[in-house]
Design an enzyme around this catalytic site. Structure first.
Site, mmCIF file in Angstrom:
data_model
loop_
_atom_site.group_PDB
_atom_site.id
_atom_site.type_symbol
_atom_site.label_atom_id
_atom_site.label_comp_id
_atom_site.label_asym_id
_atom_site.label_seq_id
_atom_site.Cartn_x
_atom_site.Cartn_y
_atom_site.Cartn_z
ATOM 1 N N HIS A 23 24.486 84.389 108.388
ATOM 2 C CA HIS A 23 25.733 84.532 107.631
ATOM 3 C C HIS A 23 26.681 83.444 108.105
ATOM 4 C CE1 HIS A 23 25.258 88.754 106.173
ATOM 5 N NE2 HIS A 23 24.686 88.996 107.324
ATOM 6 N N CYS A 36 20.427 88.146 104.708
ATOM 7 C CA CYS A 36 20.452 89.402 105.465
ATOM 8 C C CYS A 36 20.057 90.629 104.635
ATOM 9 C CB CYS A 36 21.811 89.578 106.138
ATOM 10 S SG CYS A 36 21.728 90.738 107.513
HETATM 11 N N1 GLN Z 1 21.964 96.784 106.704
HETATM 12 C C1 GLN Z 1 21.121 95.760 107.195
HETATM 13 C C2 GLN Z 1 20.876 95.821 108.683
HETATM 14 O O1 GLN Z 1 21.760 96.214 109.443
HETATM 15 C C3 GLN Z 1 21.708 94.414 106.781
HETATM 16 C C4 GLN Z 1 23.023 94.076 107.397
HETATM 17 C C5 GLN Z 1 23.575 92.780 106.928
HETATM 18 O O2 GLN Z 1 23.378 92.347 105.773
HETATM 19 N N2 GLN Z 1 24.354 92.134 107.787
HETATM 20 O O3 GLN Z 1 19.796 95.494 109.099
#
Ligand code: GLN
Length: 265
Positions: A200, A101
């Site tokens: 995740h 992510c």
């Molecule tokens: N900040 C990034 C987004 O919202 C990644 C979020 C995350 O790692 N869950 O796209």
């Protein structure tokens, strides 16, 4: 568990574990270690935070988890300027890496957060990510994606939309969920043995085949040739995988392909 000397030793670099750890991303490292130990492989984990350099010779595996825009902004310059050359050299030499992510976004060419300036990334994945702003719907939910004749399952929650450019191939094809951008059906990216993903949850405990792929690549990289991984009893992991896939498929219809007018630059 065996107390004899391990047959193999691997060293994993866990990048920014305190800042980049959403939705149990750390569980990926726990799963890797456990699956190594059960096969007589010692997995040493070194945590690399802000200010620490990255020695490409030292590591057999690289892991970075997810983080929100705020954390990404804190690590981006350190990642690119202090560790970037080392990480790129390691990946080019075949060291396996898993980037989840927010970490995945920064392993790409750039990330435009919801607000503020664009963050340059490592450029390992030929991909760019744009967050269309806080008002735009986020890509949230359970995911099932086709991967090498099987499936990957996980949970995604991201605002950024990632677009692969020539030279990147997707890790998987979305069956349910959003994946890279909710439009083109791709999920994640692969370059050399580096894998980027939005999944995740944590990813590896319920995708043991993917965990073993990373371990096998790390062994191959360190010890050469093929080191066979003896199979483990994955009946619990298989149940977790099947349950996660069923939930993702059940939830899929109302949330797939949300209309996203006007967010793309
Ligand atoms: N900040 C990034 C987004 O919202 C990644 C979020 C995350 O790692 N869950 O796209």
């Amino acid at each position: 568990m065996s107390t004899s000397e391990p047959r193999y030793r691997l060293r994993l670099a866990h990048l920014y574990p305190d800042l980049m750890n959403l939705y149990g991303d750390r569980g990926n490292v726990i799963a890797l270690r456990r699956r190594c130990v059960l096969r007589g492989i010692a997995l040493e984990v070194e945590e690399l935070g802000l200010g620490q350099p990255f020695d490409p010779e030292r590591y057999d595996l690289i892991f970075i988890g997810g983080g929100q825009d705020r954390e990404q902004r804190r690590i981006a310059a350190d990642l690119v300027e202090r560790k970037g050359a080392g990480i790129r050299a390691a990946v080019e030499a075949g060291t396996p890496a898993l980037a989840v992510c927010g970490g995945y976004q920064l392993f790409g060419r750039s990330y435009q957060p919801a607000a503020g300036e664009e963050l340059p990334g490592l450029g390992i994945f030929p991909a760019r990510t744009v967050h269309p702003g806080e008002e735009a719907p986020r890509c949230i939910g359970n995911v099932v994606a086709e991967w090498e004749g099987g499936t990957l399952v996980g949970f995604e929650n991201h605002g950024g939309r990632t677009y692969l450019e020539p030279g990147a191939r997707p890790l998987a094809r979305v069956v349910a969920g959003f994946g890279n951008n909710g439009e083109d059906g791709t999920e994640g990216a692969v370059v050399h043995h580096a894998f980027g993903t939005y999944l995740h949850g944590s990813l590896l405990p319920k995708n043991p085949a993917f965990a073993d792929r990373l371990i096998a690549l790390a062994l191959q990289h360190r010890y050469g040739a093929d080191v066979a991984l003896p199979p483990l009893d994955d009946s619990l992991e298989a149940r977790a995988h099947a349950d996660a896939a069923a939930v993702a498929l059940r939830d899929a219809r109302p949330r797939r392909r949300l209309p996203l007018p006007g967010w793309r630059r």
